[in-house]
Design an enzyme around this catalytic site. Structure first.
Site, mmCIF file in Angstrom:
data_model
loop_
_atom_site.group_PDB
_atom_site.id
_atom_site.type_symbol
_atom_site.label_atom_id
_atom_site.label_comp_id
_atom_site.label_asym_id
_atom_site.label_seq_id
_atom_site.Cartn_x
_atom_site.Cartn_y
_atom_site.Cartn_z
ATOM 1 N N LYS A 1 -5.126 2.432 2.104
ATOM 2 C CA LYS A 1 -4.579 1.070 2.168
ATOM 3 C C LYS A 1 -5.555 0.064 1.551
ATOM 4 C CE LYS A 1 -1.180 -0.236 4.006
ATOM 5 N NZ LYS A 1 0.172 -0.484 3.452
ATOM 6 N N TYR B 1 -5.830 6.887 6.159
ATOM 7 C CA TYR B 1 -4.868 5.782 6.135
ATOM 8 C C TYR B 1 -5.512 4.477 5.679
ATOM 9 C CZ TYR B 1 -1.944 2.022 8.039
ATOM 10 O OH TYR B 1 -1.223 0.870 8.200
#
Length: 491
Positions: A241, A237
């Site tokens: 990002k 994640y």
């Protein structure tokens, strides 16, 4: 930095929002429609095959939520026509060029009309498949920036990231960006196009081997964790990002672009009403597990700061940044939105709130009986966790393995089930470990400048509150957040 009037800023404005069915997007949409009903148009990009499916999602997953009850009461019978006039739902997929919008005429029309682009689309699953996370959190950002550059009336692009792109760094984390190819551990060679090739090659290999969908999913999840850790990030994640932020910095050119980095987002503080939440988020799952009597231990440092911020404050900060950068281009372009520097709260506070709340208002189990809670065992290091697992579960598992072999696999089902559960827990702990022992605070100098601008130059003084210093955490958790979680689960 001056903001002026938020009502005037939003008047007759056309705003495109990606990730339209997400938690923050719903709060943003409700806020805009409530404070400025004369906004021109909100274009909501939602993942859907066609307009009919997108409209269904709009009514069931967005405006059908309790979040919009104040707006429904205000507009009464005209609510449906008001929504039809103000919201245009767009079936799309931001992991594809032109936001996945098939109708070229529609995408041209939108690009001529839109003045603000707000990118909220993302997968927030820490253990997501790498192909999915790379497609949404990284390549999706690329396509959003490219679309924003086509918008002839564009005033600002706001990209919402996460403060945890900082990885496992400790100390004071500054509001600084990432240049293309930069890594947390100094390992060279990070190339986003090469990451896409790594994914494509792995998928092709798996398909040639005849791998099942389940095996492909497992392999893609493992690949994401592996690639993240090669370059110093703890999970898929935050790695994808961070690469998404690189895309903004690399591709924005001359367009005004802002990156907003929230920390752990919790239920609404005040608007449209206190305690609205959707989904069981990271710390909420701990609270629910504790209330149900499932959580037998807590792994982490109770003295660690847990950086939480209510969702409506995040949305207000997004709008303030939008206004500041649409009128002119201040040097600040990254904003941490959290509480760890201004009003820190620690894990032992959360433990205390949970104990007090569920002692007074115990969870009622499926048999109709209250669950009695107590102080859970605290494991304050990974060594203590491994010892706990070894004595409580792994010895039993080893015994089952021997019994299973001795009795011709009679206990195979029990053994496999327990082994699967233990592996699941170990993987979760491996993924979330950096946050359970987090030893950093997020600097918010840029955000403080934004708050100062709101205090001194915003016409509607209280409309964009996002100062965490005003939060009484005891009151918020005991009377707003925990009741909000309980209400959401029992819907």
């Amino acid at each position: 930095m001056e903001l002026g009037s938020v009502v005037q800023f939003l008047h007759n404005k056309s705003i495109l929002v990606t990730g339209g069915t997400g938690f923050l997007a719903k709060i943003f949409v409700e806020k805009i429609l409530r404070i400025q009903p004369n906004v021109k148009k909100l274009y909501l990009v939602v993942r859907a095959a066609d307009h009919k499916s997108a409209t269904h999602r709009l009514h069931n997953e967005i405006i059908g939520k309790d979040l919009f009850r104040n707006l429904k009461e205000k507009h009464g019978k005209s609510f449906t026509s008001f929504i039809a006039d103000k919201i245009s739902v767009i079936p799309g997929d931001i992991s594809r060029q032109d936001l996945g919008v098939e109708d070229s005429g529609l995408i041209q029309q939108i690009s001529k009309d839109v003045e603000v682009v707000l990118n909220l689309a993302a997968t927030t699953n820490f253990d997501e498949r790498y192909d999915v996370a790379l497609g949404l959190n990284t390549m999706g950002v690329k396509y959003v920036v490219e679309f924003a550059k086509q918008c002839v009336k564009l005033q600002v692009l706001v990209h919402v990231s996460t403060a945890y792109v900082s990885g496992e760094r400790s100390g004071l984390i500054l509001e600084s960006g990432y240049s293309l190819g930069e890594t947390l551990n100094g390992v060279g060679g990070l190339d986003i196009n090469m990451e896409r090739k790594v994914v494509d090659d792995k998928l092709n290999d798996l398909r040639l081997q005849g791998a099942s969908d389940k095996d492909i999913t497992i392999a893609m999840k493992d690949l994401g964790i592996h690639r993240a850790r090669v370059y110093g990030w703890p999970n898929t994640y935050v790695f994808t990002k961070a690469m998404g932020e690189m895309m903004v910095e690399e591709l924005k050119g001359i367009i005004p672009a802002v990156i907003v980095r929230p920390t752990i987002i919790t239920s609404t503080y005040k608007e449209p009403f206190p305690g609205w939440v959707e989904g069981t988020r990271t710390i909420d799952s701990l609270a629910v597990g504790y209330a149900k009597g499932i959580l037998t231990f807590f792994l982490g440092n109770l003295d660690s700061i847990v950086d939480v911020i209510p969702a409506d404050m995040v949305v207000n900060a997004m709008i303030a940044a939008m206004m500041a950068h649409a009128s002119h281009q201040p040097p600040e372009s990254i904003y941490h939105v959290g509480s760890s520097l201004q009003n820190p709260i620690k894990y032992f506070h959360l433990q205390d709130y949970g104990f007090r709340y569920f002692t007074n208002k115990p969870w009622i189990n499926k048999d109709g009986k209250p669950v009695i809670v107590g102080k859970v065992r605290v494991l304050d290091s990974m060594d203590s966790f491994h010892r706990y697992m070894a004595f409580r579960y792994l010895l039993l598992l080893k015994g089952l393995e021997w019994a299973n072999a001795a009795f011709c696999h009679y206990f195979q089902g029990v053994y496999s089930n327990m082994n699967r559960k233990i592996n699941f827990v170990m993987r979760l702990v491996d993924i979330y470990r950096p946050y359970l022992f987090f030893n950093a605070v997020f600097d918010d100098l840029n955000t403080e400048k934004l708050r100062m601008a709101a205090r001194t130059s915003l016409v509607e003084e209280d409309m964009l509150y996002f100062d965490p210093k005003c939060i009484d955490w005891d009151d918020y958790f005991m009377n707003v957040h925990i009741p909000g979680i309980v209400k959401h689960i029992f819907k």
